[in-house]
Each structure stands twice: as structure tokens, then as C-alpha cells.
Design an enzyme around this catalytic site. Structure first.
Site, mmCIF file in Angstrom:
data_model
loop_
_atom_site.group_PDB
_atom_site.id
_atom_site.type_symbol
_atom_site.label_atom_id
_atom_site.label_comp_id
_atom_site.label_asym_id
_atom_site.label_seq_id
_atom_site.Cartn_x
_atom_site.Cartn_y
_atom_site.Cartn_z
ATOM 1 N N ASN A 59 -57.998 23.206 -20.233
ATOM 2 C CA ASN A 59 -56.561 22.616 -20.289
ATOM 3 C C ASN A 59 -55.703 23.707 -19.943
ATOM 4 O OD1 ASN A 59 -57.499 20.256 -21.372
ATOM 5 N ND2 ASN A 59 -57.617 20.819 -23.562
ATOM 6 N N HIS A 84 -58.415 11.679 -20.455
ATOM 7 C CA HIS A 84 -57.981 12.397 -19.007
ATOM 8 C C HIS A 84 -58.270 11.530 -18.058
ATOM 9 C CE1 HIS A 84 -57.819 16.597 -20.592
ATOM 10 N NE2 HIS A 84 -58.981 16.194 -21.360
#
EC number: 1.11.1.6
Length: 527
Positions: free
Chosen positions: A148, A75
């Protein structure tokens, strides 16, 4: 020409205009000493060497040398914004968490969107899951819902996570993205089929960050004021509508505007077009969990909405851009173990692993006092504990209060009402193999009932277009897994691969140098 520029492009111009009535600040060193000349180093003569006493230069250069902090291992590329969560429906019968206290209550939030496998400078429009993490600043401390844009994940056991991420990142020798690594792992772990199918569907490339849903993904536990608990899942659905990028358009944007998602979010908020998401929960009782047809804590599966309908809770609204990206987005740190009373973890193996991994990586990346960084600080609660010292301790270090517990000097005391919900356990302790817990039924439903014919066609084209670059034996394993889901699924992918393979012959196997052999041979040659 300047009239057509967007707010992100005009940021410097707007900053200057906001300070039009102010005189420029006096330029200083990091220590606050005024600087007389910032354009020329101090030397002994016009052609002489630099002097050590040029503290203006050394102050500037020494800080520059240390500007970068470790990149997130996953990420790394992200965008952030701030706003609020507003309760629209009462769920206090399920949770005593103050964030849900009453209808109309607003809680400040910080949100970070991200891709998963790319580096900090990678493109926003690649085919990759998207992180959608929300930090709620509540009166009982921060609640970090680290989600997510998919309700599922590739694996269900946390011990596989490092290997999974390694397989998706760069080859350790070539430093290239390696389809062999990607598909070898996926084909050896068929529990990945659900997420792989979602990833290569149209939703695998969202149109920016505003047009995708978010999910807590894991199963959590909600506890009410009477100590009654239920399991739950969190969903946040975009109010802007789902929009995805066609493959060709995504590729063009990756070249021409790799920061497309970041730019789109910043400009929307700057223009007053505040993005929002409707927040829902699904609820399952403990009794229902015991008789559920599969493991309700399995992150590779969803809870059917017809059996466990979405219950509306509130709205997430983003109405403020960060003032400084590094301070407020790069240093933002989400931790799934940050849960206020009323929200607790379930036995979800992936969630259990993340409870340790996330705060551990933040302590590495930002330091042991990362929770004192303003964007991470639980500023609506008073932090009172027995943790002291460490690098970058920026507050008063809790003054002269006792630093041990228990003590006799009126220092912070435990609060019984914050005790976690008790769970009875009388089971074997061992390493349970969960590899074959029905990896195909929900994927088959996704393929045959969720997708229409055109979407199935694009899904298979997207998979074959990526799988074609893996070795033939890996292709064979992957196709078998897709065939196990549905014969049509595997047959379509195989037919497309046959065309690709006819155009470009494949090597049977790659040979990799054994670890350390090159250096060992070099060492022997020097004996």
C-alpha cells in the site's frame, strides 16, 4: 485542437496511425469465420422476427452477456503499468533471492495502483488508502509484493478484515456509504488510530499514483545462501517527490476527471516520463526482535528508522503501458504467498491471513487456472507440478507427465535447497487478544513530531469534517480515542464537532429493521 490532446485521449488515433500501411483485418466471429454483414440482423422479411440461424448475432450477444467478471471485493479501481527492477546495492548477505543476485541485474515487473473501498468506476481522488502492488517475474517464479502507500494498516488481526471492509463499504439496506458504520468500527478498534491519522493527513489524497511512496507494510523474512535469516520491511520511495491534493482540488477532480490518476500515469509513460521509485529494506535480527519494545510483526506500527535505517537496494521503473486494460490490468492477480527462495513470511497475523485470502479470491474471480493468464504466468520459470485440469486450462496441461507424486517415472522432483527456514515453536495454541497492544504511542509521535502545526490543523479539520456525519455517541467514542493519543488532538476535533453539531442537530440513535422482519411480516399477511 488535436495537437493539444494527450496520448490517452489520442489512443485510437495513434492505433490507426501505427497500422497505416496495413489493410484492415477481415471481420470474423469468435470462431474465426468471416462476417459479411455486421450492421443488420437476419430476419424473415424486413419486418419479421429474428432467425435462430443468425449466428453472427448470437455469437456477438452471447459473448457480450459474459464480458464482465466479478469485481475485486477491495481495490476494484486501479491502474497498471510494466517496467523493471534494477539492483543498485548488494544485499546478498541478507537474501539468496535471485531478484537481488547482483548489482545491475534487471527483473521485469508489473505494477497495479488502486484505491481500496470504491467500486470499479469510482474516483481516483477520494480519501482512501492506495494499493501499490508489484509483481516481479523472477527465474524462481513470481514474487508478489502486495503493498500500500502506507507503512501501516487499520487492524493487526486478519479475522477482522471482512468486518473492517464491510464497515467501509455500503450500508446493506440503504446501499449508501455510512459514516456510522465507518466510525463505529474505527472507534471500537483503537488499533486503527495510526492508519486513520495517516489517512486524514495530507497524504490521504495523493496527487495521482506517481507521487506517492509504496510499502510492503508487513514484516517479512529474508534468508541468505547460508540459511541465516533476518526480519525485514520493504519500502519504495517515489523519485518524483511526494505530492498530495488539497481537499477542494480533489473534490473538483472527482467530478470533472474521476480517472485522474489513471490518466496521469498513462500519459507520463506514453510521453517518456517514466516514473520510478527507490527500493529499500529495513532489517531486524531475530535477537533484536525478541527484545523489541513492541511486537515487530504488528501491522499497525512502524519500525523506527533511527534504530533500523533504510538500506538501499534498487530502482523500480515503469516504462510500458498496458496494451489492453482488461487482459493485463483487470486480470492481473497478486498473491502474497508467491515468494521465491530467499523471501519468506513472518508471523505477522495480517500477512498470514492474506497468504490464504488472495489466491482464494483469484480462484473465485478468475478461475482455478488464473496463473495461466499471461499477465500472471511465471514465464521466467518452468512450472512443473501435479496440478491438472480445471476450467480454462489454456496450456498443454503438462502433457502426458505423471499427475501423482511420488512416482517412478522421472517426473518433477523436490529441491532441498528450496526448503523454508526452520523455526522452533513451543507455545500455547489459543486465540490471543491483541486489541490493546499500545495503540497510541506511535500515533502520538506522528501527531506531535511528524506533523507541523498547519498539518495538525488540517488533520483535525479533515477528521471532524467526516466524523460529524456519525451519531453523537459514536463521535464521543472516537474523540476519546484521539484524546488518549494526545489531549490537544481530541480537544481540537471536539471543538470542530461542537460547531458542526450546533448547526445540525443529531438524532440519538438510528433504528434498523431486524433481519428478515419485513419478509416475515409479508409472509404472515399472506397466510
Amino acid at each position: 485542437m488535436s495537437d493539444s490532446r494527450d496520448p490517452a485521449s489520442d489512443q485510437m488515433k495513434q492505433w490507426k496511425e501505427q497500422r497505416a500501411s496495413q489493410r484492415p483485418d477481415v471481420l470474423t466471429t469468435g470462431g474465426g469465420n468471416p462476417i459479411g454483414d455486421k450492421l443488420n440482423i437476419m430476419t424473415a422479411g424486413s419486418r419479421g422476427p429474428l432467425l435462430v440461424q443468425d449466428v453472427v448475432f448470437t455469437d456477438e450477444m452471447a459473448h457480450f452477456d459474459r464480458e464482465r467478471i466479478p469485481e475485486r471485493v477491495v481495490h476494484a479501481k486501479g491502474a497498471g503499468a510494466f517496467g523493471y527492477f534494477e539492483v543498485t546495492h548488494d544485499i546478498t548477505r541478507y537474501s539468496k533471492a535471485k531478484v537481488f543476485e547482483h548489482i545491475g541485474k534487471r527483473t521485469p515487473i508489473a505494477v497495479r495502483f488502486s484505491t481500496v473501498t470504491g467500486e470499479s468506476g469510482s474516483a481516483d481522488t477520494v480519501r482512501d488508502p492506495r494499493g501499490f502492488a508489484v509483481k516481479f517475474y523472477t527465474e524462481d517464479g513470481n514474487w508478489d509484493l502486495v503493498g500500500n502507500n502506507t507503512p501501516i494498516f487499520f487492524i493487526r488481526d486478519a479475522i477482522l478484515f471482512p468486518s473492517f471492509i464491510h464497515s467501509q463499504k455500503r450500508n446493506p439496506q440503504t446501499h449508501l456509504k455510512d459514516p456510522d458504520m465507518v466510525w463505529d468500527f474505527w472507534s471500537l478498534r483503537p488499533e486503527s488510530l495510526h492508519q486513520v491519522s495517516f489517512l486524514f493527513s495530507d497524504r490521504g489524497i495523493p496527487d495521482g499514483h506517481r507521487h506517492m511512496n509504496g510499502y510492503g507494510s508487513h514484516t517479512f523474512k529474508l534468508v541468505n545462501a547460508d540459511g541465516e535469516a533476518v526480519y525485514c520491511k520493504f519500502h519504495y520511495k517515489t523519485d518524483q517527490g511526494i505530492k498530495n491534493l488539497p481537499v477542494g482540488e480533489a473534490g473538483r477532480l472527482a467530478q470533472e476527471d474521476p480517472d485522474y490518476g489513471l490518466r496521469d500515469l498513462f500519459n507520463a509513460i506514453a510521453n517518456g516520463n517514466y516514473p520510478s521509485w527507490t527500493f529499500y529494506i529495513q532489517v531486524m535480527t531475530f535477537k533484536e526482535a525478541e527484545t523489541f519494545p513492541f511486537n515487530p510483526f504488528d501491522l499497525t506500527k512502524v519500525w523506527p528508522h533511527k534504530d533500523y535505517p533504510l538500506i538501499p537496494v534498487g530502482k523500480l521503473v515503469l516504462n510500458k503501458n498496458p496494451v489492453n486494460y482488461f487482459a493485463e490490468v483487470e486480470q492481473m492477480a497478486f498473491d502474497p504467498s508467491n515468494m521465491p527462495p530467499g523471501i519468506e513470511p513472518s508471523p505477522d497475523k495480517m500477512l498470514q491471513g492474506r497468504l490464504f485470502a488472495y489466491p482464494d479470491t483469484h480462484r473465485h474471480r478468475l478461475g482455478p487456472n488464473y496463473l495461466q493468464i499471461p499477465v500472471n504466468c511465471p514465464y521466467r520459470a518452468r512450472v512443473a507440478n501435479y496440478q491438472r485440469d480445471g476450467p480454462m486450462c489454456m496450456h498443454d496441461n503438462q502433457g502426458g507427465a505423471p499427475n501423482y507424486y511420488p512416482n517412478s517415472f522421472s517426473a518433477p522432483e523436490q529441491q532441498r535447497s528450496a526448503l523454508e527456514h526452520s523455526v522452533q515453536c513451543a507455545v500455547d495454541v489459543k486465540r490471543f487478544n491483541s486489541a490493546n497492544e499500545d495503540n497510541v504511542t506511535q500515533v502520538r509521535t506522528f501527531y506531535t513530531k511528524v506533523l507541523n502545526e498547519e498539518e495538525r490543523k488540517r488533520l483535525c479539520e479533515n477528521i471532524a469534517g467526516h466524523l460529524k456525519d456519525a451519531q453523537l455517541f459514536i463521535q464521543k467514542k472516537a474523540v476519546k480515542n484521539f484524546t488518549d493519543v494526545h489531549p490537544d488532538y481530541g480537544a481540537r476535533i471536539q471543538a470542530l464537532l461542537d460547531k458542526y453539531n450546533a448547526e445540525k442537530p443529531k438524532n440519538a440513535i438510528h433504528t434498523y429493521t431486524q433481519a428478515g422482519s419485513h419478509m416475515a411480516a409479508k409472509g404472515k399477511a399472506n397466510l
